[in-house]
Design an enzyme around this catalytic site. Structure first.
Site, PDB file in Angstrom:
ATOM      1  N   GLN A 142      10.111 -27.294 -18.628  1.00  0.00           N
ATOM      2  CA  GLN A 142      10.487 -28.393 -17.722  1.00  0.00           C
ATOM      3  C   GLN A 142      12.006 -28.631 -17.784  1.00  0.00           C
ATOM      4  OE1 GLN A 142       8.428 -30.320 -15.851  1.00  0.00           O
ATOM      5  NE2 GLN A 142       6.396 -29.820 -16.643  1.00  0.00           N
TER       6      GLN A 142
ATOM      7  N   CYS B 168       3.388 -35.290 -17.371  1.00  0.00           N
ATOM      8  CA  CYS B 168       2.338 -36.305 -17.478  1.00  0.00           C
ATOM      9  C   CYS B 168       2.625 -37.294 -18.610  1.00  0.00           C
ATOM     10  CB  CYS B 168       0.966 -35.664 -17.631  1.00  0.00           C
ATOM     11  SG  CYS B 168       0.866 -34.527 -18.993  1.00  0.00           S
TER      12      CYS B 168
ATOM     13  N   LYS C 135      -2.135 -27.492 -13.849  1.00  0.00           N
ATOM     14  CA  LYS C 135      -2.011 -26.546 -14.955  1.00  0.00           C
ATOM     15  C   LYS C 135      -3.032 -26.788 -16.070  1.00  0.00           C
ATOM     16  CE  LYS C 135       1.488 -24.218 -17.644  1.00  0.00           C
ATOM     17  NZ  LYS C 135       2.871 -24.155 -18.045  1.00  0.00           N
ATOM     18  N   ILE C 136      -3.178 -28.059 -16.497  1.00  0.00           N
ATOM     19  CA  ILE C 136      -4.104 -28.342 -17.602  1.00  0.00           C
ATOM     20  C   ILE C 136      -5.537 -28.026 -17.179  1.00  0.00           C
ATOM     21  CG2 ILE C 136      -4.990 -30.125 -19.177  1.00  0.00           C
ATOM     22  CD1 ILE C 136      -2.263 -31.529 -18.927  1.00  0.00           C
TER      23      ILE C 136
ATOM     24  N   ASP D 249       4.451 -29.359 -29.030  1.00  0.00           N
ATOM     25  CA  ASP D 249       4.019 -28.851 -27.721  1.00  0.00           C
ATOM     26  C   ASP D 249       5.248 -28.290 -27.013  1.00  0.00           C
ATOM     27  OD1 ASP D 249       3.084 -28.381 -25.225  1.00  0.00           O
ATOM     28  OD2 ASP D 249       2.248 -30.370 -24.872  1.00  0.00           O
ATOM     29  N   PHE D 250       5.292 -26.973 -26.826  1.00  0.00           N
ATOM     30  CA  PHE D 250       6.495 -26.347 -26.275  1.00  0.00           C
ATOM     31  C   PHE D 250       6.484 -26.232 -24.748  1.00  0.00           C
ATOM     32  CE2 PHE D 250       7.305 -25.108 -30.659  1.00  0.00           C
ATOM     33  CZ  PHE D 250       8.670 -25.354 -30.727  1.00  0.00           C
ATOM     34  N   GLU D 251       5.480 -26.840 -24.101  1.00  0.00           N
ATOM     35  CA  GLU D 251       5.450 -26.828 -22.626  1.00  0.00           C
ATOM     36  C   GLU D 251       6.739 -27.440 -22.065  1.00  0.00           C
ATOM     37  OE1 GLU D 251       2.989 -26.041 -20.158  1.00  0.00           O
ATOM     38  OE2 GLU D 251       2.210 -24.827 -21.785  1.00  0.00           O
TER      39      GLU D 251
END
Length: 417
Positions: free
Chosen positions: A124, A58, A196-197, A118-120
Site C-alpha cells: 500500500q 481496512c 482480496k481477503i 502483517d506485511f500487506e
C-alpha cells in the site's frame, strides 16, 4: 533538527486514524476508494501542497504530507470521505516531522498493524507513492522516505521471524469456518465480491476443505470469471444473488462497496446461514442479525487473533525496531545534508564567478597566461573550500541554521535555500 522544510513555511505531517481507536464503522466513514484518493491528490496539488501520500486500508486511513498546518490535510480527508471533522477529532492522531517519519516506518514495517508483522501494508505504501507521482505530488523527500521504509521492511522480513506462521484474516476466517461448520466440504459456499481477503479466504477454503462447488458472484462478471478460473470457482450472474444466498450455508461478503450490499431482505432463512463480512466499510447490514438462523461475523472479530503465533512474533519486536532505527538514522542524515545543499551550491557559484573574473583580469594583464593551468588550480581550491564548509555544516556540534546564515552573509549569497 526541528524542521524538514521543502518550502520555508511547511512541516511534514502524518494525520489519520486506525483500528486502535476507531471501530469498523468509523473507519468505514473515512475509507477512500481509488477515485476518492485520486480526487484528494488532485485537490491537494491545486492547493499547492508539495508532497502527499494517501493510504487507505481496512485498518487505517492516513495522509502523510507537507502543509503549513495539519488542518489542511484533515480538511482534505474529510472533504473526500464520508467522515466529519468532529468524528475525526475523536479518534485521530497527528504527528509532525520526526514523529511523522517514525510513524510511517512503524506502519510500513507491520509494527503498527492489527495483526503484528502483517506485511500487506508495504505494498500500500508503494502504491501510494506511485499515485503521488502520477499526480505530480511526489517530491525527493517522499521518494527517499518511501524507499527507506521499503528497505527496512525487507530487512525485517529477512532478518527476523516477525511474519512467520499464518495469522492473516483470511486464515482466521477459514479457521472460524472449520471450527463452527461440520462437513464443510459438502456445504454450499457463496463468495459475493472479489475483495482480496475474500479471495484469499476462498483459496484457503478450497485448500483445507476440498470443497469444489464454491460459487462466486460479482457485479462485473468478467472480473469474477478471471478470479474463478484461477481458483476453480463456479460463476453466477449478479441477478442470481438472492437465489444463491437461499441455497448457501456459508456466505462470504467481500464487495468493497461504500454501503451495505447485503441486507436481511435478501436472505430467506429457513436453515442455518453463517455470514462472514470481510469488508471495510461493512458490506452486510447489521439487520441480518434479526433473522433467527443467521450468524454474522465481521472482519474485526476475526482479526483478534491472540494465539501463540502472535505471542511468538512479539519476541522479534526489539530486533525489528532496531532495524527501523538504523535505516531511519540514514534517512535523517540524508535529510540534514539536503538542508544545506542549496547554500553549498550557491557558495560554489559565487566562488566560480570570483574565479572567472580573476582569470579574465589576469589574462588581459599577463602575456602567455596559462589559462588552462589556472582553471585547474582554482577549481581544486574551490572544491576544497566548499568541502570544508560542507563538513562544518554536517558537524552536529553546530546548528546548521546559524552556520548557513553566516555563510550567506559573508559571501553575500541570495537567501534561496
Amino acid at each position: 533538527m526541528q524542521h524538514y522544510h521543502i518550502s520555508k513555511h511547511s512541516s511534514f505531517y502524518a494525520v489519520g486514524l486506525s483500528y486502535k481507536k476507531a471501530d469498523a464503522e468509523i473507519r468505514g466513514h473515512f475509507s477512500l476508494d481509488e477515485e476518492g484518493k485520486e480526487k484528494l491528490l488532485k485537490q491537494a496539488k491545486e492547493e499547492g501542497i508539495d508532497g502527499l501520500l494517501v493510504i487507505s486500508t481496512c485498518n487505517r486511513t492516513e495522509l502523510y504530507g507537507f502543509a503549513q498546518h495539519p488542518f489542511q490535510l484533515i480538511k482534505l480527508l474529510c472533504t473526500h470521505s464520508k467522515g466529519t471533522i468532529e468524528e475525526f477529532e475523536q479518534v485521530s492522531y497527528v504527528y509532525k516531522n520526526k514523529e511523522a517519519i517514525s510513524h510511517l516506518f512503524k506502519v510500513g514495517t507491520g509494527l503498527d498493524s492489527q495483526i503484528l508483522g502483517d506485511f500487506e501494508i508495504i505494498s500500500q505504501v508503494k502504491q501510494s507513492f506511485i499515485s503521488a507521482r502520477k499526480f505530480d505530488i511526489a517530491n525527493p523527500f517522499l521518494e527517499r522516505l518511501c524507499n527507506a521504509v521499503i528497505q527496512s521492511s525487507k530487512r525485517i522480513k529477512n532478518e527476523t521471524e516477525i511474519s512467520s506462521g499464518a495469522t492473516s484474516v483470511a486464515f482466521a476466517s477459514v479457521q472460524y469456518i472449520l471450527s463452527r461448520v461440520p462437513n464443510v466440504s459438502e456445504k454450499n459456499i457463496l463468495l459475493f465480491g472479489t475483495g482480496k481477503i475474500g479471495r484469499n479466504t476462498c483459496e484457503n477454503l478450497i485448500k483445507h476443505t476440498k470443497n469444489d462447488h464454491i460459487v462466486l458472484i460479482n457485479r462485473t462478471k468478467d472480473k469474477a470469471e478471471k478470479i474463478a478460473g484461477k481458483f476453480n470457482l463456479i460463476v453466477k450472474d449478479y441477478a442470481e444473488l438472492q437465489t444463491e444466498i437461499r441455497k448457501a450455508d456459508i456466505l462470504i461478503v467481500a464487495t468493497g462497496a461504500q454501503n451495505p450490499t447485503v441486507s436481511k431482505e435478501l436472505i430467506y432463512s429457513d436453515k442455518n446461514l453463517l455470514v462472514l463480512d470481510l469488508s471495510i466499510p461493512k458490506n452486510v447490514d447489521s439487520n441480518v442479525e434479526e433473522l433467527d438462523n443467521v450468524t454474522l461475523v465481521h472482519l474485526d472479530q476475526l482479526s483478534r487473533i491472540t494465539d501463540e503465533t502472535l505471542e511468538r512474533r512479539k519476541t522479534f519486536i526489539p530486533k525489528a525496531e532496531a532495524i527501523n532505527e538504523e535505516v531511519k538514522a540514514e534517512f535523517i542524515q540524508w535529510l540534514e545534508t539536503r538542508k544545506f545543499a542549496p547554500t553549498i551550491k550557491a557558495l560554489k557559484k559565487k566562488l566560480k564567478s570570483m574565479k572567472d573574473a580573476e582569470i579574465d583580469f589576469q589574462r588581459k594583464k599577463i602575456n602567455d597566461f596559462d589559462e588552462k593551468q589556472a582553471e585547474i588550480i582554482s577549481n581544486r581550491i574551490i572544491q576544497k573550500i566548499t568541502t570544508q564548509f560542507a563538513n562544518h555544516l554536517k558537524d552536529n556540534a553546530t546548528t546548521p541554521e546559524e552556520s548557513i546564515a553566516l555563510i550567506q552573509k559573508v559571501f553575500q549569497l541570495e537567501n534561496n535555500s
